[in-house]
Design a protein around this motif. Structure first.
Motif, PDB file in Angstrom:
ATOM      1  N   GLU A 149       0.812  -1.232   0.000  1.00  0.00           N
ATOM      2  CA  GLU A 149       0.000   0.000   0.000  1.00  0.00           C
ATOM      3  C   GLU A 149       0.839   1.273   0.000  1.00  0.00           C
ATOM      4  OE1 GLU A 149      -0.302  -2.681   1.872  1.00  0.00           O
ATOM      5  OE2 GLU A 149      -0.765  -2.236   3.971  1.00  0.00           O
ATOM      6  N   ASP A 150       2.162   1.135   0.164  1.00  0.00           N
ATOM      7  CA  ASP A 150       3.043   2.309   0.056  1.00  0.00           C
ATOM      8  C   ASP A 150       3.347   2.679  -1.393  1.00  0.00           C
ATOM      9  OD1 ASP A 150       3.375   2.452   2.854  1.00  0.00           O
ATOM     10  OD2 ASP A 150       4.989   0.963   2.789  1.00  0.00           O
ATOM     11  N   LEU A 151       3.082   1.739  -2.319  1.00  0.00           N
ATOM     12  CA  LEU A 151       3.475   1.977  -3.725  1.00  0.00           C
ATOM     13  C   LEU A 151       2.601   3.046  -4.373  1.00  0.00           C
ATOM     14  CD1 LEU A 151       3.970  -1.715  -4.943  1.00  0.00           C
ATOM     15  CD2 LEU A 151       5.777  -0.008  -4.541  1.00  0.00           C
ATOM     16  N   ASP A 152       3.271   3.943  -5.121  1.00  0.00           N
ATOM     17  CA  ASP A 152       2.556   4.987  -5.872  1.00  0.00           C
ATOM     18  C   ASP A 152       2.354   4.586  -7.327  1.00  0.00           C
ATOM     19  OD1 ASP A 152       2.705   6.956  -3.698  1.00  0.00           O
ATOM     20  OD2 ASP A 152       4.863   6.935  -4.131  1.00  0.00           O
ATOM     21  N   LEU A 153       3.289   3.773  -7.836  1.00  0.00           N
ATOM     22  CA  LEU A 153       3.271   3.439  -9.269  1.00  0.00           C
ATOM     23  C   LEU A 153       3.803   2.025  -9.466  1.00  0.00           C
ATOM     24  CD1 LEU A 153       3.240   4.251 -12.367  1.00  0.00           C
ATOM     25  CD2 LEU A 153       5.548   5.140 -12.028  1.00  0.00           C
ATOM     26  N   ILE A 154       3.147   1.282 -10.352  1.00  0.00           N
ATOM     27  CA  ILE A 154       3.646  -0.042 -10.763  1.00  0.00           C
ATOM     28  C   ILE A 154       3.837  -0.016 -12.281  1.00  0.00           C
ATOM     29  CG2 ILE A 154       3.123  -2.509 -10.936  1.00  0.00           C
ATOM     30  CD1 ILE A 154       1.350  -2.171  -8.422  1.00  0.00           C
ATOM     31  N   LEU A 155       5.068  -0.278 -12.710  1.00  0.00           N
ATOM     32  CA  LEU A 155       5.362  -0.377 -14.142  1.00  0.00           C
ATOM     33  C   LEU A 155       5.676  -1.829 -14.446  1.00  0.00           C
ATOM     34  CD1 LEU A 155       7.809   2.586 -14.916  1.00  0.00           C
ATOM     35  CD2 LEU A 155       5.421   2.363 -15.593  1.00  0.00           C
ATOM     36  N   LEU A 156       4.968  -2.396 -15.388  1.00  0.00           N
ATOM     37  CA  LEU A 156       5.219  -3.782 -15.778  1.00  0.00           C
ATOM     38  C   LEU A 156       5.794  -3.793 -17.194  1.00  0.00           C
ATOM     39  CD1 LEU A 156       5.006  -6.883 -15.527  1.00  0.00           C
ATOM     40  CD2 LEU A 156       2.597  -6.685 -16.201  1.00  0.00           C
ATOM     41  N   ALA A 157       7.097  -4.058 -17.292  1.00  0.00           N
ATOM     42  CA  ALA A 157       7.738  -4.170 -18.603  1.00  0.00           C
ATOM     43  C   ALA A 157       7.530  -5.594 -19.098  1.00  0.00           C
ATOM     44  CB  ALA A 157       9.227  -3.852 -18.498  1.00  0.00           C
ATOM     45  N   ILE A 172      -3.239  -0.742  -3.212  1.00  0.00           N
ATOM     46  CA  ILE A 172      -4.472   0.016  -3.471  1.00  0.00           C
ATOM     47  C   ILE A 172      -4.238   1.444  -3.967  1.00  0.00           C
ATOM     48  CG2 ILE A 172      -6.172  -1.232  -2.054  1.00  0.00           C
ATOM     49  CD1 ILE A 172      -5.319   0.670   0.244  1.00  0.00           C
ATOM     50  N   LYS A 173      -3.108   2.025  -3.577  1.00  0.00           N
ATOM     51  CA  LYS A 173      -2.845   3.420  -3.927  1.00  0.00           C
ATOM     52  C   LYS A 173      -2.183   3.562  -5.298  1.00  0.00           C
ATOM     53  CE  LYS A 173       0.411   5.830  -1.841  1.00  0.00           C
ATOM     54  NZ  LYS A 173       1.301   6.248  -0.763  1.00  0.00           N
ATOM     55  N   ALA A 174      -1.602   2.471  -5.789  1.00  0.00           N
ATOM     56  CA  ALA A 174      -0.716   2.580  -6.961  1.00  0.00           C
ATOM     57  C   ALA A 174      -1.475   2.667  -8.275  1.00  0.00           C
ATOM     58  CB  ALA A 174       0.227   1.377  -7.004  1.00  0.00           C
ATOM     59  N   VAL A 175      -0.993   3.533  -9.155  1.00  0.00           N
ATOM     60  CA  VAL A 175      -1.425   3.507 -10.549  1.00  0.00           C
ATOM     61  C   VAL A 175      -0.524   2.480 -11.247  1.00  0.00           C
ATOM     62  CG1 VAL A 175       0.086   5.439 -11.223  1.00  0.00           C
ATOM     63  CG2 VAL A 175      -1.913   4.900 -12.594  1.00  0.00           C
ATOM     64  N   ALA A 176      -1.100   1.747 -12.203  1.00  0.00           N
ATOM     65  CA  ALA A 176      -0.333   0.642 -12.794  1.00  0.00           C
ATOM     66  C   ALA A 176      -0.547   0.601 -14.296  1.00  0.00           C
ATOM     67  CB  ALA A 176      -0.785  -0.688 -12.175  1.00  0.00           C
ATOM     68  N   PHE A 177       0.556   0.451 -15.021  1.00  0.00           N
ATOM     69  CA  PHE A 177       0.413   0.253 -16.466  1.00  0.00           C
ATOM     70  C   PHE A 177       1.584  -0.539 -17.038  1.00  0.00           C
ATOM     71  CE2 PHE A 177       2.373   4.460 -16.003  1.00  0.00           C
ATOM     72  CZ  PHE A 177       3.396   4.463 -16.947  1.00  0.00           C
ATOM     73  N   ASP A 178       1.369  -1.088 -18.234  1.00  0.00           N
ATOM     74  CA  ASP A 178       2.404  -1.880 -18.908  1.00  0.00           C
ATOM     75  C   ASP A 178       3.286  -0.981 -19.767  1.00  0.00           C
ATOM     76  OD1 ASP A 178       0.617  -3.822 -17.975  1.00  0.00           O
ATOM     77  OD2 ASP A 178       0.971  -5.154 -19.683  1.00  0.00           O
ATOM     78  N   LEU A 179       4.485  -1.469 -19.998  1.00  0.00           N
ATOM     79  CA  LEU A 179       5.437  -0.759 -20.855  1.00  0.00           C
ATOM     80  C   LEU A 179       6.054  -1.807 -21.780  1.00  0.00           C
ATOM     81  CD1 LEU A 179       8.064   1.718 -19.433  1.00  0.00           C
ATOM     82  CD2 LEU A 179       8.763  -0.107 -20.976  1.00  0.00           C
ATOM     83  N   THR A 180       6.006  -1.566 -23.080  1.00  0.00           N
ATOM     84  CA  THR A 180       6.514  -2.564 -24.024  1.00  0.00           C
ATOM     85  C   THR A 180       7.768  -2.068 -24.718  1.00  0.00           C
ATOM     86  OG1 THR A 180       4.225  -3.176 -24.462  1.00  0.00           O
ATOM     87  CG2 THR A 180       5.882  -4.076 -25.951  1.00  0.00           C
TER      88      THR A 180
END
Ligand code: ACO
Length: 330
Positions: free
Chosen positions: A74-82, A103-111
């Motif tokens: 819950e400390d995470l602000d951002l999740i990047l999944l390469a 719960i707090k993190a915005v998350a998106f994929d990176l290709t």
């Protein structure tokens, strides 16, 4: 007042349990353990079972990275999944966010194929440097076995599956010392996992495409040539930016594509063999996972220690390539 420096404070990794030795590939294609081992350095690779998803592997690696950084999901602000092999073409980062309970993190994929981890590292760093986010989870994960043509001996012997992750945190001292990224789409045709479709009439006068992604195709010789030329150049560029010389590097951590590429790059840069991290023999080329997987192993083996300077470089489809110089730990 925000801390605008970047520290890489934790790492983790996960691989499927099933391993496939070179010898068993001879049951599929005309090859030999000796050819694969001498041309690539690979002895075996891990393969994800149909029941194993990318998001589950990525989550397992992430949980370790979060724990070793001493923070909570819950400390995470951002999740990047390469990744180039999401479970869902719309992206798998949000599934990882849900599985972690971040719960707090915005998350998106990176290709960015095999450069994904280095491109992600630099992307994550920009959010931290701008003061926007403090705690970022960066994952490199791929299940290329889903996209390998198991009848093509030029490619099927190279790839394996896995996931690695790191936590980047805002810090008073900046430990990302330099980086450089490059792309060259004119060489895109050397390495592809392309979509092919045929035209289907939807309504009179309106056609749409129906098709599927096709297995990996690669011109191995051209990719090899590209890597051996471009990787030393970009590491030099990142070192220049970091105001460091080659002899100040503690570890060379390259994308694990082929042992001969690792050796040739180290030789061109005048880096001794004992500073080159390699786990190709066990895992093969795990694409975006290869750098964080090797990093995590080297940290857990006590090779990479706090304050060590690591020169890392990813390269692959796109074509893309990049390098980053960082100092491990807080
Ligand atoms: N087993 C036995 N023989 C083989 C195999 C195999 N698995 N694969 C190819 N051969 C044969 C070829 O058919 C050829 O035979 P021929 O001379 O009768 O035509 C011979 O071996 C030599 O083939 P080359 O392609 O010249 O082999 P090379 O020494 O270049 O090695 C390799 C091939 C390992 C693919 C090498 O070119 C390489 O590593 N390239 C870089 C690939 C890479 O790193 N790709 C990943 C990038 S990361 C990403 O973005 C996914």
């Amino acid at each position: 007042m925000h801390n605008l420096g970047i520290a890489i404070t934790g790492s983790g990794s996960a691989v499927p349990a099933t391993s496939l030795h070179n010898q068993r590939l001879t049951e599929l294609v005309e090859t030999s353990d000796d050819w694969i081992a001498t041309r690539t350095g690979i002895c075996q690779r891990r393969l994800a079972l149909p029941s194993e998803s990318l998001s589950v592997l990525a989550t397992a690696a992430s949980n370790q990275a979060i724990a070793s950084a001493g923070i909570k999901p819950e400390d995470l602000d951002l999740i990047l999944l390469a990744t180039s092999t999401p479970d869902d073409l719309f992206g798998s980062a949000c599934q990882v966010q849900a599985k972690l309970g971040a719960i707090k993190a915005v998350a998106f994929d990176l290709t960015a194929a095999c450069s994904g981890f280095v491109f992600g590292l630099v992307t994550a760093a920009q959010y931290i440097r701008a003061g926007v986010y403090q705690n970022v989870l960066l994952i490199g994960a791929d299940i290329l076995s889903r996209w390998v043509d198991w009848q093509d001996r030029r490619t099927c012997v190279l790839f394996g599956d896995g996931a690695g992750a790191v936590v980047l945190q805002a810090s008073k001292s900046d430990r990302l010392l330099g980086f450089a990224l490059k792309s060259d789409g004119t060489q895109n045709h050397y390495l592809n996992l392309g979509y092919t479709g045929s035209s289907q009439e939807l309504l009179s006068g309106i056609n749409v495409t129906k098709g599927a992604y096709q297995p990996i195709t690669m011109n191995g010789k051209e990719v090899y040539r590209f890597a051996v030329q471009k990787v030393p150049e970009i590491i030099d560029k990142a070192l220049f930016q970091a105001n460091l010389t080659v002899d100040q590097i503690d570890w060379l951590l390259l994308h694990q594509a082929n042992q001969r590429i690792l050796d040739a790059v180290a030789q061109r840069l005048n880096i001794p063999e004992d500073k080159v991290i390699s786990n190709l023999a066990q895992y093969g080329n795990t694409s975006a996972a290869s750098i964080p997987l090797a990093l995590d192993e080297a940290v857990r083996q006590g090779k990479i220690k706090p304050n060590h300077i690591v020169a890392t470089s990813g390269f692959g489809a796109g074509l893309t390539w990049g390098a980053a110089i960082f100092q491990w730990g807080r």
